[in-house]
Design a protein around this motif. Structure first.
Motif, PDB file in Angstrom:
ATOM      1  N   UNK A  55       0.861  -1.180   0.000  1.00  0.00           N
ATOM      2  CA  UNK A  55       0.000   0.000   0.000  1.00  0.00           C
ATOM      3  C   UNK A  55       0.898   1.230   0.000  1.00  0.00           C
ATOM      4  N   UNK A  56       0.639   2.180  -0.899  1.00  0.00           N
ATOM      5  CA  UNK A  56       1.450   3.399  -0.960  1.00  0.00           C
ATOM      6  C   UNK A  56       0.535   4.622  -0.879  1.00  0.00           C
ATOM      7  N   UNK A  57       0.800   5.491   0.093  1.00  0.00           N
ATOM      8  CA  UNK A  57       0.041   6.720   0.277  1.00  0.00           C
ATOM      9  C   UNK A  57       1.005   7.900   0.220  1.00  0.00           C
ATOM     10  N   UNK A  58       0.663   8.901  -0.605  1.00  0.00           N
ATOM     11  CA  UNK A  58       1.581  10.006  -0.889  1.00  0.00           C
ATOM     12  C   UNK A  58       0.907  11.352  -0.625  1.00  0.00           C
ATOM     13  N   UNK A  59       1.641  12.237   0.039  1.00  0.00           N
ATOM     14  CA  UNK A  59       1.188  13.618   0.249  1.00  0.00           C
ATOM     15  C   UNK A  59       2.048  14.541  -0.608  1.00  0.00           C
ATOM     16  N   UNK A  60       1.517  15.053  -1.727  1.00  0.00           N
ATOM     17  CA  UNK A  60       2.302  15.906  -2.632  1.00  0.00           C
ATOM     18  C   UNK A  60       2.222  17.386  -2.265  1.00  0.00           C
ATOM     19  N   UNK A  61       2.903  18.180  -3.059  1.00  0.00           N
ATOM     20  CA  UNK A  61       2.927  19.639  -2.867  1.00  0.00           C
ATOM     21  C   UNK A  61       1.640  20.261  -3.397  1.00  0.00           C
ATOM     22  N   UNK A  62       1.203  21.333  -2.750  1.00  0.00           N
ATOM     23  CA  UNK A  62       0.041  22.066  -3.255  1.00  0.00           C
ATOM     24  C   UNK A  62       0.481  23.013  -4.369  1.00  0.00           C
ATOM     25  N   UNK A  63      -0.168  22.958  -5.524  1.00  0.00           N
ATOM     26  CA  UNK A  63       0.202  23.861  -6.620  1.00  0.00           C
ATOM     27  C   UNK A  63      -0.113  25.308  -6.281  1.00  0.00           C
ATOM     28  N   UNK A  64       0.567  26.221  -6.936  1.00  0.00           N
ATOM     29  CA  UNK A  64       0.237  27.638  -6.794  1.00  0.00           C
ATOM     30  C   UNK A  64      -1.118  27.907  -7.430  1.00  0.00           C
ATOM     31  N   UNK A  65      -1.890  28.756  -6.803  1.00  0.00           N
ATOM     32  CA  UNK A  65      -3.211  29.100  -7.336  1.00  0.00           C
ATOM     33  C   UNK A  65      -3.059  30.230  -8.345  1.00  0.00           C
ATOM     34  N   UNK A  66      -3.494  29.981  -9.562  1.00  0.00           N
ATOM     35  CA  UNK A  66      -3.406  30.957 -10.638  1.00  0.00           C
ATOM     36  C   UNK A  66      -4.730  31.719 -10.735  1.00  0.00           C
ATOM     37  N   UNK A  67      -4.736  32.980 -10.304  1.00  0.00           N
ATOM     38  CA  UNK A  67      -5.967  33.766 -10.303  1.00  0.00           C
ATOM     39  C   UNK A  67      -6.484  34.024 -11.710  1.00  0.00           C
ATOM     40  N   UNK A  68      -5.587  33.968 -12.701  1.00  0.00           N
ATOM     41  CA  UNK A  68      -6.008  34.211 -14.075  1.00  0.00           C
ATOM     42  C   UNK A  68      -6.779  33.017 -14.636  1.00  0.00           C
ATOM     43  N   UNK A  69      -6.525  31.849 -14.049  1.00  0.00           N
ATOM     44  CA  UNK A  69      -7.222  30.642 -14.472  1.00  0.00           C
ATOM     45  C   UNK A  69      -7.981  30.097 -13.265  1.00  0.00           C
ATOM     46  N   UNK A  70      -9.281  30.035 -13.367  1.00  0.00           N
ATOM     47  CA  UNK A  70     -10.077  29.547 -12.240  1.00  0.00           C
ATOM     48  C   UNK A  70      -9.900  28.036 -12.158  1.00  0.00           C
ATOM     49  N   UNK A  71      -8.931  27.600 -11.343  1.00  0.00           N
ATOM     50  CA  UNK A  71      -8.626  26.180 -11.248  1.00  0.00           C
ATOM     51  C   UNK A  71      -9.319  25.600 -10.018  1.00  0.00           C
TER      52      UNK A  71
END
Length: 257
Positions: free
Chosen positions: A155-171
């Motif tokens: 079993x493999x569980x991974x906590x990745x980095x949070x991406x930067x929020x791009x205000x120009x693109x509503x992600x």
């Protein structure tokens, strides 16, 4: 184009509805967006990504006799614990830059499995963003798949980095900061996912446990990691994580000696 390239191409644009996509090699990729919590669920080749805060891979079947009601868990950090870099760098330079912690590691892990332990990996990956177009993500998945070619049923569980929020693109696919914090060790989000999965998929099939519920064998289970708060360590996150989930803590030198 390579298999990874096909996946990248297919997932280049996000949909706002559930969608099933088949690659040329009949690999099924499921994309599902939960509009309530704005998390995206993606499945491919056994890997599952939840939003941007978590991804994991579990065995197709829990490799235990269903009569076992006390589950023994041998859980580990990844980098600096189960594996090290071949190059000697702190972080791997590519998906081939890894080796076992020492010559005993693989045999010891397999021996735990023979003795009815579930092998679990909980790893923070602060340099990886869980997006298909990210080269670091593809390299990491490729490396883990290589590791699993030597050691199955992990079993493999991974906590990745949070991406930067791009205000120009509503992600709307970027998970909340609280979600990322919860899943990053020493917090217990990844452990909670494991317990949730086991409760849903592992029911006891014997007359001694009428409810079909399992217990974690706390006396014989453990968590092993290299971040123990020693002078040479970057943090004590592994040691505190073990405390938070209620398991004994060991250094890799103690387990793999």
């Amino acid at each position: 184009m390579s298999k990874d390239g096909d996946i990248l191409k297919l997932l280049g644009k996000h949909s706002t509805v559930s969608k099933i996509i088949k690659t040329k090699k009949s690999t099924t990729i499921t994309k599902k967006i939960d509009t309530d919590n704005l998390n995206c669920l993606i499945k491919f080749d056994g890997w599952t990504i939840i939003g941007t805060h978590h991804f994991y891979k579990i065995p197709k079947n829990i490799p235990l006799d269903k009569s076992i009601y006390k589950l023994k868990i041998a859980s580990f950090d990844l980098d600096g614990t189960i594996i090290k870099t071949k190059s000697g760098s702190r972080f791997s330079r590519n998906f081939k830059d890894w080796k076992w912690f020492n010559s005993n590691t693989l045999d010891i892990l397999k021996n735990y499995q023979k003795n009815n332990y579930l092998i679990i990996i909980f790893t923070n990956q602060g340099g990886i963003i869980a997006k298909k177009e990210q080269k670091s993500f593809i390299n990491f998945i490729t490396k883990l798949n290589d590791i699993l070619s030597y050691l199955e049923n992990v079993f493999i569980y991974v906590s990745p980095k949070r991406p930067n929020y791009d205000k120009k693109k509503i992600n709307h696919l970027i998970s909340k900061q609280q979600d990322h914090d919860l899943y990053r060790k020493p917090n217990t989000g990844m452990w909670d996912e494991l317990i949730k999965y086991l409760k849903e998929n592992y029911k006891i099939e014997n007359n001694n446990n009428i409810n079909g519920n399992f217990e974690i064998d706390l006396e014989n289970s453990f968590y092993c990691g290299d971040a123990a708060g020693r002078p040479q360590d970057f943090s004590d996150s592994d040691k505190v994580f073990a405390k938070n989930i209620g398991l004994p803590f060991y250094l890799p030198e103690e387990i793999f000696s």
